[in-house]
Design a protein around this motif. Structure first.
Motif, PDB file in Angstrom:
ATOM      1  N   PRO A 129     -63.895  15.320 -26.380  1.00 21.79           N
ATOM      2  CA  PRO A 129     -64.001  13.852 -26.358  1.00 21.79           C
ATOM      3  C   PRO A 129     -62.648  13.259 -26.785  1.00 21.79           C
ATOM      4  CG  PRO A 129     -65.804  14.845 -27.600  1.00 21.79           C
ATOM      5  CD  PRO A 129     -64.831  15.943 -27.314  1.00 21.79           C
ATOM      6  N   THR A 130     -62.227  12.232 -26.105  1.00 22.85           N
ATOM      7  CA  THR A 130     -60.874  11.703 -26.363  1.00 22.85           C
ATOM      8  C   THR A 130     -60.907  10.206 -26.641  1.00 22.85           C
ATOM      9  OG1 THR A 130     -60.517  11.248 -24.028  1.00 22.85           O
ATOM     10  CG2 THR A 130     -59.785  13.402 -24.833  1.00 22.85           C
ATOM     11  N   GLU A 131     -59.808   9.722 -27.125  1.00 21.86           N
ATOM     12  CA  GLU A 131     -59.620   8.275 -27.266  1.00 21.86           C
ATOM     13  C   GLU A 131     -58.141   7.978 -27.088  1.00 21.86           C
ATOM     14  OE1 GLU A 131     -60.584   6.918 -31.218  1.00 21.86           O
ATOM     15  OE2 GLU A 131     -59.823   8.748 -32.128  1.00 21.86           O
ATOM     16  N   ARG A 186     -60.615  12.842 -29.947  1.00 17.35           N
ATOM     17  CA  ARG A 186     -61.282  11.847 -30.811  1.00 17.35           C
ATOM     18  C   ARG A 186     -61.611  12.466 -32.169  1.00 17.35           C
ATOM     19  NH1 ARG A 186     -66.865  10.220 -28.780  1.00 17.35           N
ATOM     20  NH2 ARG A 186     -65.807   9.674 -26.865  1.00 17.35           N
TER      21      ARG A 186
END
Ligand SMILES: Cc1ncc(COP(=O)(O)O)c(C=O)c1O
Length: 487
Positions: A418-420, A485
């Motif tokens: 999961p990334t941001e 994330r």
């Protein structure tokens, strides 16, 4: 072997002579259905020679062995035990080569000055990279290939590593000591893969740096379209010894390769081999003399500093490809990228590579007196007009050691996590979830899984202000970075 033969070209000629009527791909049916406006631009013959291998170049059972014969001739020409053609560029061949040595979760030593296709392979293949850092040349702001002792140290630290991938020549023409790196790998009984995308011409002239197969590498990948004479995407695997199984290589290639290989790629690879065996020495001899002349004349022009043999004498590289003319333009007060843009806009000269410090022109067997003088005239004109170019904000280069980023996560895990997006000012300490590769040369400064530092962000952002293009970043302006994330 009879190198006057060209099995793919002969099969293509025969296919055209017979006038086969095809009820399968390609749907343009050897140009019958091509829009004349397309044919006007690219030529009808491109379509006439675009034929499938099965039931095209050869029959359904491949009983004439057209491709097999062409590959055997290639292997014989360059001193490999086996050669396999690929129509998907070395971007795919390096992924296959790596996959045929190390599978998911296994460790592989990789030279960190790798092209982005190698880093992509680490993500796609799920291999665990053990980075071998290149030699940074602080004055030139260049990374040269690592040395045999760097490889030995990393193999001692990671005795379970399955092999090593070396990149040589670099985009700028500096070369590794392949023979000694191969000897180190073989001491540990692991194979050496060489990404020799820029070295397809090396087997054909003694005055060029050592070629991977001659220098004991186990598996070498070349892009014949770069320094050779086949069309774009033409790539060859060369194999020797028994550390990499041909069967494994073929099966793993089959996982990634296309089922619709281009006959144009095969035919031009076949023709290039014949040309090089018959005339390569003479053609490359002329190219070497030409490159020597260009380098000498360019070095007489105030403000131009072509890189030469001194890069070897100073101990930065084991060898140097003289056909790569990398010219430092910093004394003109312009960047290589500005110089490259000026040459295209004002002299219609398209330079192969450029970065903040230099431009690089590849000289091949295809150059002649006219192209030589076009290049030299354009370089002189550039020098005359350099003062008219606007000064760019400087790139804030970090200390070379600051480019060796800590690995916080496996590249694959970081890429698929999961990334941001975080503002660049807040990126230090975060784990990158993307590749950030100024292009050209397309060598990632940040790879997925690496811990971002303030020094590297500062360098890259000053580079963007200076004119770097970073097409693979989610935000090419680098105002934000894509990171893993926080949980
Ligand atoms: C060192 C290196 N390896 C691999 C590649 C990929 O080769 P290709 O363009 O044939 O896919 C490149 C392309 O520039 C390269 O410089």
């Amino acid at each position: 072997m009879d190198h006057s033969r060209a099995p793919v070209l002969e099969a293509l000629q025969e296919f055209r002579r017979r006038g086969d009527v095809v009820f399968g791909p390609p749907g343009h049916k050897q140009g019958r259905g091509v829009d004349p406006r397309v044919a006007d631009v690219v030529g009808r013959d491109v379509f006439r020679s675009d034929v499938l291998s099965l039931n095209g170049l050869d029959d359904r059972r491949q009983s004439q062995g057209v491709l097999a014969q062409a590959q055997e001739l290639m292997a014989d020409a360059v001193g490999a035990e086996r050669a396999f053609f690929s129509t998907c560029g070395s971007s795919l061949s390096v992924k296959t080569a790596m996959l045929s040595v190390a599978g998911p979760g296994e460790r592989l030593l990789l030279s960190r000055n790798a092209h982005k296709s190698v880093i992509a392979a680490v993500v796609v293949n799920g291999v665990e990279p053990i980075w071998v850092h290149p030699k940074f040349d602080g004055e030139r702001h260049l990374a040269h290939p690592p040395e045999p002792e760097d490889v030995r140290r990393r193999l001692r630290e990671h005795p379970d590593a399955k092999g090593m991938l070396l990149i040589t020549p670099t985009d700028w023409g500096t070369c590794a000591d392949i023979r000694d790196v191969a000897a180190v790998c073989h001491d540990f009984d692991v194979p050496l893969i060489v990404d020799e995308a820029w070295g397809a011409h090396l087997p054909f002239h003694q005055g060029l740096p050592a070629w991977g197969m001659d220098a004991d590498a186990d598996l070498v990948v070349t892009s014949v379209h770069k320094m050779g004479g086949a069309i774009e995407q033409s790539s060859v695997f060369h194999l020797q010894y028994d550390r990499v199984s041909a069967e494994v290589l073929k099966q793993r290639e089959d996982l990634l390769g296309t089922t619709s290989a281009s006959s144009l790629v095969y035919a031009t690879l076949d023709g290039w081999r014949r040309q090089m065996v018959e005339q390569g020495h003479e053609l490359l001899d002329t190219a070497l003399h030409r490159a020597r002349r260009i380098r000498a004349r360019a070095s007489e022009v105030p403000g131009l500093r072509p890189m030469g043999q001194e890069v070897v004498e100073e101990g930065h590289a084991a060898d140097f490809d003289p056909l790569k003319i990398a010219i430092d333009v910093r004394d003109l007060g312009v960047s290589g990228m500005q110089a490259s843009e000026w040459l295209r806009a004002n002299r219609h000269v398209d330079i192969g590579g450029s970065d903040s410090c230099r431009i690089s022109a590849s000289i091949t067997h295809a150059d002649d007196d006219e192209t030589e003088s076009v290049l030299l005239d354009a370089l002189r004109a550039l020098v005359e007009h350099a003062d008219d170019l606007e000064q760019q904000p400087p790139v804030r280069f970090p200390e070379p050691s600051a480019l060796e980023l800590e690995q916080g996560m496996r590249p694959r895990d970081a890429f698929f996590a999961p990334t941001e997006h975080v503002p660049a000012e807040q990126a230090a300490g975060r784990i990158a979830a993307e590749m950030i590769s100024p292009y050209p040369p397309g060598v990632p400064v940040i790879a997925p899984g690496e811990v971002i530092t303030a020094a590297v962000v500062d360098y890259l952002r000053s580079g963007v202000d200076h004119g770097f293009l970073i097409p693979d970043a989610a935000d090419p302006s680098l105002k934000t970075l894509r990171v893993v994330r926080h949980r």
